[in-house]
Design an enzyme around this catalytic site. Structure first.
Site, PDB file in Angstrom:
ATOM      1  N   GLU A 264     -68.748 -53.000 -23.649  1.00 48.55           N
ATOM      2  CA  GLU A 264     -69.685 -52.617 -22.358  1.00 48.55           C
ATOM      3  C   GLU A 264     -70.964 -52.150 -22.816  1.00 48.55           C
ATOM      4  OE1 GLU A 264     -67.297 -50.196 -19.831  1.00 48.55           O
ATOM      5  OE2 GLU A 264     -66.198 -51.634 -18.967  1.00 48.55           O
ATOM      6  N   HIS A 285     -51.421 -62.948 -41.200  1.00 48.02           N
ATOM      7  CA  HIS A 285     -50.645 -64.098 -40.926  1.00 48.02           C
ATOM      8  C   HIS A 285     -50.821 -64.685 -39.580  1.00 48.02           C
ATOM      9  CE1 HIS A 285     -48.075 -62.754 -44.368  1.00 48.02           C
ATOM     10  NE2 HIS A 285     -48.637 -61.596 -44.038  1.00 48.02           N
ATOM     11  N   LYS A 385     -65.409 -56.430  -9.594  1.00 50.90           N
ATOM     12  CA  LYS A 385     -64.899 -55.390  -8.564  1.00 50.90           C
ATOM     13  C   LYS A 385     -65.261 -55.588  -7.269  1.00 50.90           C
ATOM     14  CE  LYS A 385     -64.358 -51.122 -11.571  1.00 50.90           C
ATOM     15  NZ  LYS A 385     -64.882 -49.590 -11.781  1.00 50.90           N
TER      16      LYS A 385
HETATM   17  O1  PA5 Z   1     -66.556 -47.493 -19.285  1.00 55.92           O
HETATM   18  C1  PA5 Z   1     -66.539 -47.591 -17.914  1.00 55.92           C
HETATM   19  O2  PA5 Z   1     -67.434 -46.840 -17.322  1.00 55.92           O
HETATM   20  C2  PA5 Z   1     -65.632 -48.436 -17.405  1.00 55.92           C
HETATM   21  O3  PA5 Z   1     -64.800 -48.740 -17.941  1.00 55.92           O
HETATM   22  C3  PA5 Z   1     -65.012 -47.423 -16.177  1.00 55.92           C
HETATM   23  O4  PA5 Z   1     -64.417 -46.184 -16.861  1.00 55.92           O
HETATM   24  C4  PA5 Z   1     -63.614 -48.006 -15.417  1.00 55.92           C
HETATM   25  O5  PA5 Z   1     -64.205 -49.270 -14.822  1.00 55.92           O
HETATM   26  C5  PA5 Z   1     -62.871 -47.379 -14.604  1.00 55.92           C
HETATM   27  O6  PA5 Z   1     -63.798 -46.534 -13.768  1.00 55.92           O
HETATM   28  P1  PA5 Z   1     -63.486 -45.174 -12.882  1.00 55.92           P
HETATM   29  O7  PA5 Z   1     -63.311 -44.286 -13.921  1.00 55.92           O
HETATM   30  O8  PA5 Z   1     -64.722 -45.096 -11.812  1.00 55.92           O
HETATM   31  O9  PA5 Z   1     -62.224 -45.630 -12.206  1.00 55.92           O
END
Ligand code: PA5
Length: 393
Positions: A264, A285, A385
């Site tokens: 990310e 393996h 989303k």
């Molecule tokens: O690292 C991030 O920002 C994302 O992975 C969020 O944590 C994830 O999408 C969940 O979001 P939220 O905490 O708003 O539910």
């Protein structure tokens, strides 16, 4: 903690590239110090006593905690929970991590299981609008309302969310649930030292040790920058995949956590190194053949644990055998043109893993800046989303 980005890497590197990226050190250190989303550099731990009080209350009335969250609101707690609870969890206080799947089979079985047990829900979402989390929470809240009186339900729900915004914050204000915050200036994947992870982890390990290690890890700025320079230079040489390798099965989710952190952070604007992971010796393996002789796009980071519990097998310490195999694999892969970074930990504890984790936050942030992208946003995650929201409206 020893970080070796040279012994099995230098022979593959180009010194001009290393110099070019190393020269950006002052600029990048300054960028991180001035970033809006760098709250994880100075985490607030003033809420720990309140957190432990709430934990004790939960222990007094529940036999299990259900954590509902996904991505950065899930992986840190899950990773440490798996590492620091026994493989065969006979007598421990179970933590169930729900909200990561919308499988109907899973949900049906979860509801059946929880019907006969006193449980508390900790719903974790910074935005409060993540569909998987919302849905799972609404189903489990209905089950709580069926099992307990309205007054009792309040004791069985703990909410961790944004300090002011969002539907969950509105619900806290309306219902008076116990609550914790994920600070505004800390994004999900950098939130290890917030209540999002520390609250669930307070049920299974000494969170004060984890905090101590985390603070120590933040002192490894120079090593983290060197690692980031090494990664960035390898990328320019066609090594576009980083394989994180551990020799302990209970590291599986920690490697997932690392994959999220780098995936990310860096995967934007057509750039970034693809993070993958392997648990050895199992995956030797399966993917081992590809790493040794396949497309030369991979470099690896090996985690080495110096001291582990002694378990004698045929007169030999099993961990020593594991380490000999690890050295042999490194040697074999280097001979197959796979550069190998080594991170050695003296021991395996919440403190040493806290140290490693904040070190990796630094590496991820510096790496993002070396790619000239914002290390703290994740606009791509929003695309799916939004599409889900449109179709389910
Ligand atoms: O690292 C991030 O920002 C994302 O992975 C969020 O944590 C994830 O999408 C969940 O979001 P939220 O905490 O708003 O539910």
């Amino acid at each position: 903690m020893k970080i070796d980005v040279s012994t099995y890497v230098n022979q593959f590197l180009d010194s001009k590239l290393v110099e070019k990226y190393s020269n950006r050190k002052d600029e990048i250190f300054k960028k991180l110090d001035q970033a809006d989303m760098n709250g994880w550099l100075n985490p607030d731990d003033s809420f720990i006593d309140q957190l432990l009080e709430v934990r004790n209350e939960v222990l007094s009335h529940s036999k299990c905690l259900v954590v509902i969250g996904i991505g950065g609101s899930f992986l840190g707690a899950k990773a440490f929970y798996e590492m620091f609870t026994p493989y065969f969890k006979k007598n421990s206080f179970p933590i169930i991590f729900a909200g990561t799947t919308l499988s109907s089979t899973y949900m049906k079985e979860l509801l059946e299981y929880l019907d006969n047990i006193d449980f508390t829900v900790n719903v974790i979402s910074k935005s409060g609008t993540t569909r998987e989390t919302e849905l799972t929470y609404s189903v489990l809240k209905k089950l709580l309302e069926k099992k307990y009186s309205p007054k009792e339900v309040k004791k069985h729900i703990i909410v961790t969310t944004d300090p002011v915004k969002g539907t969950l914050r509105d619900e806290i204000n309306r219902e008076g649930y116990h609550s914790f915050v994920i600070p505004d200036n800390i994004g999900g994947r950098y939130s290890l030292l917030t209540a999002a992870h520390l609250f669930p982890l307070s049920f299974c390990l000494d969170i004060k040790e984890l905090i101590l290690g985390y603070q120590e890890g933040l002192n490894f700025r120079n090593d983290a920058f060197l690692y980031a320079v090494c990664r960035r230079s390898l990328f320019d040489l066609g090594k576009v995949v980083e394989n994180f390798v551990a020799y302990e099965n209970n590291w599986y989710y920690y490697l997932e956590w690392l994959k999220q952190l780098f995936g990310e952070t860096e995967g934007k604007k057509g750039k970034g190194i693809l993070p993958i992971s392997m648990i050895h010796t199992r995956d030797l393996h399966s993917l081992g053949q590809f790493i040794q002789e396949g497309n030369k796009i991979i470099y690896e980071t090996f985690f080495k644990l110096k001291n582990m519990p002694v378990c004698n097998v045929n007169g030999k310490d099993l961990h020593k055998i594991n380490l000999i195999i690890e050295d042999s694999v490194i040697s074999a892969h280097v001979s197959g043109e796979v550069p190998c970074i080594i991170i050695e930990l003296d021991d395996f504890s919440p403190r040493s893993m806290g140290r490693l984790s904040s070190f990796y936050f630094l590496v991820a942030a510096y790496s993002g800046y070396l790619f000239d992208i914002d290390p703290f946003d994740q606009p791509g995650v929003e695309v799916y989303k939004t599409e889900v929201k449109r179709r389910l409206a």
